[in-house]
Motif scaffolding. Sequence first.
Motif, PDB file in Angstrom:
ATOM      1  N   ARG A  95      -8.631   4.452  -3.060  1.00 37.74           N
ATOM      2  CA  ARG A  95      -8.388   3.890  -1.723  1.00 37.74           C
ATOM      3  C   ARG A  95      -9.307   2.690  -1.520  1.00 37.74           C
ATOM      4  O   ARG A  95     -10.393   2.644  -2.101  1.00 37.74           O
ATOM      5  CB  ARG A  95      -8.741   4.921  -0.639  1.00 37.74           C
ATOM      6  CG  ARG A  95      -7.835   6.154  -0.639  1.00 37.74           C
ATOM      7  CD  ARG A  95      -8.347   7.151   0.410  1.00 37.74           C
ATOM      8  NE  ARG A  95      -7.645   8.417   0.319  1.00 37.74           N
ATOM      9  CZ  ARG A  95      -6.596   8.755   1.062  1.00 37.74           C
ATOM     10  NH1 ARG A  95      -6.156   7.927   1.988  1.00 37.74           N
ATOM     11  NH2 ARG A  95      -5.995   9.923   0.903  1.00 37.74           N
TER      12      ARG A  95
ATOM     13  N   ARG B 118      -6.818   2.835   2.911  1.00 38.97           N
ATOM     14  CA  ARG B 118      -5.441   2.713   2.420  1.00 38.97           C
ATOM     15  C   ARG B 118      -5.358   3.113   0.945  1.00 38.97           C
ATOM     16  O   ARG B 118      -6.219   2.753   0.140  1.00 38.97           O
ATOM     17  CB  ARG B 118      -4.946   1.270   2.558  1.00 38.97           C
ATOM     18  CG  ARG B 118      -4.707   0.859   3.984  1.00 38.97           C
ATOM     19  CD  ARG B 118      -3.603   1.677   4.611  1.00 38.97           C
ATOM     20  NE  ARG B 118      -3.417   1.324   6.004  1.00 38.97           N
ATOM     21  CZ  ARG B 118      -2.507   1.918   6.779  1.00 38.97           C
ATOM     22  NH1 ARG B 118      -1.741   2.883   6.314  1.00 38.97           N
ATOM     23  NH2 ARG B 118      -2.381   1.551   8.025  1.00 38.97           N
TER      24      ARG B 118
ATOM     25  N   GLU C 156       2.085   4.628   1.672  1.00 34.78           N
ATOM     26  CA  GLU C 156       2.014   5.278   2.986  1.00 34.78           C
ATOM     27  C   GLU C 156       2.134   6.785   2.902  1.00 34.78           C
ATOM     28  O   GLU C 156       1.657   7.486   3.780  1.00 34.78           O
ATOM     29  CB  GLU C 156       3.115   4.732   3.900  1.00 34.78           C
ATOM     30  CG  GLU C 156       2.946   3.253   4.130  1.00 34.78           C
ATOM     31  CD  GLU C 156       3.367   2.768   5.507  1.00 34.78           C
ATOM     32  OE1 GLU C 156       4.133   3.484   6.194  1.00 34.78           O
ATOM     33  OE2 GLU C 156       2.916   1.660   5.870  1.00 34.78           O
TER      34      GLU C 156
ATOM     35  N   TRP D 200       0.856  -1.176   0.000  1.00 36.95           N
ATOM     36  CA  TRP D 200       0.000   0.000   0.000  1.00 36.95           C
ATOM     37  C   TRP D 200       0.895   1.229   0.000  1.00 36.95           C
ATOM     38  O   TRP D 200       2.110   1.110   0.204  1.00 36.95           O
ATOM     39  CB  TRP D 200      -1.016   0.004   1.141  1.00 36.95           C
ATOM     40  CG  TRP D 200      -0.499   0.127   2.549  1.00 36.95           C
ATOM     41  CD1 TRP D 200       0.514   0.921   3.010  1.00 36.95           C
ATOM     42  CD2 TRP D 200      -1.008  -0.582   3.691  1.00 36.95           C
ATOM     43  NE1 TRP D 200       0.668   0.740   4.351  1.00 36.95           N
ATOM     44  CE2 TRP D 200      -0.260  -0.169   4.796  1.00 36.95           C
ATOM     45  CE3 TRP D 200      -2.041  -1.512   3.881  1.00 36.95           C
ATOM     46  CZ2 TRP D 200      -0.507  -0.660   6.075  1.00 36.95           C
ATOM     47  CZ3 TRP D 200      -2.280  -1.978   5.159  1.00 36.95           C
ATOM     48  CH2 TRP D 200      -1.518  -1.560   6.231  1.00 36.95           C
TER      49      TRP D 200
ATOM     50  N   ALA E 226      -8.673  -2.714   5.956  1.00 35.75           N
ATOM     51  CA  ALA E 226      -7.697  -1.839   5.283  1.00 35.75           C
ATOM     52  C   ALA E 226      -8.365  -0.588   4.707  1.00 35.75           C
ATOM     53  O   ALA E 226      -7.734   0.132   3.924  1.00 35.75           O
ATOM     54  CB  ALA E 226      -6.990  -2.609   4.185  1.00 35.75           C
TER      55      ALA E 226
END
Length: 198
Positions: free
Chosen positions: A153, A162, A142, A140, A159
């Motif tokens: 996302r 993310r 960051e 993913w 999750a």
Amino acid sequence: MNIGVLALQGDVREHLSALAESDVLARPIRRPEELADVEALVIPGGESTAISNLAVSFGLLDPIRKRIADGMPVYGSCAGMIMLATTVLDGRPDQESFQGIEMTVRRNAFGRQVNSFEAAVAIDDISGGDFHAVFIRAPWVEEVGDDVRVLGRVKDGPAAGRIVAVRQGNLLATAFHPELAGDLRVHRYFVEMVRQAA
Ligand SMILES: NC(=O)CC[C@H](N)C(=O)O
């Protein structure tokens, strides 16, 4: 239109078929001379450490970096996303990247227990509803630099939120694998990016 798929390791065939279904006859690229003949490149999913090693031994690391710096459109899925990141977390110490997208990605980020899963992802710029996204030991994102647009996302589940799709100029990356899901919208979007860059 002349698109190449980096064919050192990973799901090369699936990208070639997704492009063929998007009406582009793409070709596998293994050597610097072949790279020189294409106007855009897809970096497949697979294993970024293997792609990195092979790119070094096939003499493709610097030529691809240079083409990217010169504006060649590139789309990377999963390992391909990692290969486009300026910073890779949880990578092998000697792992190289082609650079290009100012972002920090974490390899295998979704956790060891969840090697593979599916989730809904909405992508800005692409209409037609959520993607049914397939993630396999996926990274993913960051952190992104100021010039990077977050396109998608994860919508729900542990999750949720993310970042899994980004674009910076002519560079596009997804943490998931549209080439495995039979949904051609990301490939068609990339083909349109290539057309506009030409
Ligand atoms: N499906 C994939 O491309 C997995 C990526 C792989 N975990 C890597 O680090 O390269």
